[in-house]
Design an enzyme around this catalytic site. Structure first.
Site: not given
Ligand code: HMG
Ligand code: MG
Length: 306
Positions: A19-20, A211, A213, A244, A253
């Site tokens: 995933r990450d 967690h 990095h 990210c 990480n």
């Molecule tokens: P948005 O654009 O504000 O939301 O995104 P929305 O509700 O308006 O949805 C936009 C479109 O996405 C829509 O489709 C939804 O249906 C669809 P459209 O009508 O345009 O065709 N949609 C989805 N589709 C599938 N699955 C879903 C989903 N949700 C909405 N779950 C949202 C808001 C939160 C969805 C977006 O910002 C997002 O997906 N962000 C994810 C970012 C991400 O994954 N970042 C990396 C992970 S975090 C990380 O790495 C840190 C971590 O490792 C810890 C650390 O290192 O500290 C965990």
């Molecule tokens: Mg991370």
């Protein structure tokens, strides 16, 4: 108390490379390659693996095939798989794909949170109404991430008390564990001690994970602080894959091989066969098509000649 007087007998590793690791790769990795990597990780003895993300495919196209990955992996004796889940749509997808655990994620700093999920911190906590309790009602376990605790790529220093407020809310709502994220790998050991002192004053150590990095090579030093302070779960990523996309400058990480090498060398059991893990790292490198940064990954397991 002297250094290393209270080391644990064993530590739990939570592997995040599928995933990450893969969310940050420029090239799209084929579903069957993801499955091959996860199989190799399991083969090494890893038992907790974050295999997918059920986020918007527009935001993270690299992991748009979460359903296929989860279905192809299925359930395995003794293994626990998790996947990121930001909202109700994500939970529906995760349940349909047979997941038994999901992870919610939120940042301690407003700007990173806004860039990452397009919402303020309080809006994100409200969006979790559709995830945490419904997931638990459906029989899933829920993990929580609090990101940018050691520093934010947009705001710089972060007040860890902002992260503690969020962690308290997530635990109260039923998350079984909170993984504290040094998202951009800026943390140093004394800072880690101070952050952990703050969290451990009100949260039991077994409810926390780290967690880290490894952008600046300080992740292992911070693990040592965590071990001393009673933390028994560490997230890691084979070969040091990861980052990210919404945190500029975040490298991979902590490499799982480096963590296993260090822990086993200190007599702490991980349940992981380092040689097999090293081979999983070779697979990871082959499927992403670039050299991975992990130290043990590069040095090899057998050669001690430096
Ligand atoms: P948005 O654009 O504000 O939301 O995104 P929305 O509700 O308006 O949805 C936009 C479109 O996405 C829509 O489709 C939804 O249906 C669809 P459209 O009508 O345009 O065709 N949609 C989805 N589709 C599938 N699955 C879903 C989903 N949700 C909405 N779950 C949202 C808001 C939160 C969805 C977006 O910002 C997002 O997906 N962000 C994810 C970012 C991400 O994954 N970042 C990396 C992970 S975090 C990380 O790495 C840190 C971590 O490792 C810890 C650390 O290192 O500290 C965990
Ligand atoms: Mg991370």
């Amino acid at each position: 108390m002297a250094l290393f007087d209270s080391l644990p007998a064993e530590v739990s590793i939570y592997e995040v490379s599928p995933r990450d690791g893969l969310q940050n790769e420029a090239a799209q990795v084929a579903t069957h390659s993801k499955v091959r990597l996860i199989e190799a990780l399991l083969e090494s003895g890893l038992r907790r693996v974050e295999i997918a993300s059920f986020v918007s495919p527009k935001w993270i196209p690299q992991l748009a095939d979460g359903e296929q990955v989860a279905r192809l992996i299925g359930e395995r004796e003794g293994a626990a798989f998790s996947a990121l889940c930001p909202n109700g749509r994500g939970l529906e997808r995760a349940i349909a794909a047979g997941m038994k655990e999901v992870a919610v994620f939120i940042s301690a700093s407003e700007t990173h949170n806004q860039k990452n999920v397009n919402k303020s911190i309080d809006e994100t906590l409200r969006a979790f109404d559709e995830v945490i309790e419904p997931a638990i009602e459906a029989g899933l376990r829920v993990r929580g991430y609090v990101s940018t605790l050691w520093g934010c790529p947009y705001e710089g220093e972060v007040d860890p008390r902002a992260g503690l407020r969020i962690a308290d809310i997530l635990l109260e709502r039923g998350c079984y564990q909170i993984s504290l994220g040094d998202t951009i790998g800026v943390g140093t050991p004394l800072q880690t001690k101070r952050i952990l002192e703050l969290f451990l004053a009100s949260i039991p150590a077994d409810k926390l994970a780290l967690h880290l990095h490894d952008t600046r090579g300080t992740a292992l030093a911070n693990v040592i602080v965590g071990l001393e302070m009673g933390i028994r779960t560490y997230d890691a990523s084979v070969g040091g894959l990861g980052g990210c996309p919404y945190a500029p400058g975040a490298a991979g990480n902590l490499a799982t091989e480096d963590l296993v090498y260090t822990l086993e060398g200190m007599g702490i059991r991980t349940g992981v066969d380092l040689e097999k893990l090293w081979r999983a790292g070779q697979i990871a490198e082959a499927i992403v098509g670039r050299e991975l940064p992990g130290k043990v990954h590069r040095a090899g397991v057998r050669s001690l000649s430096g």
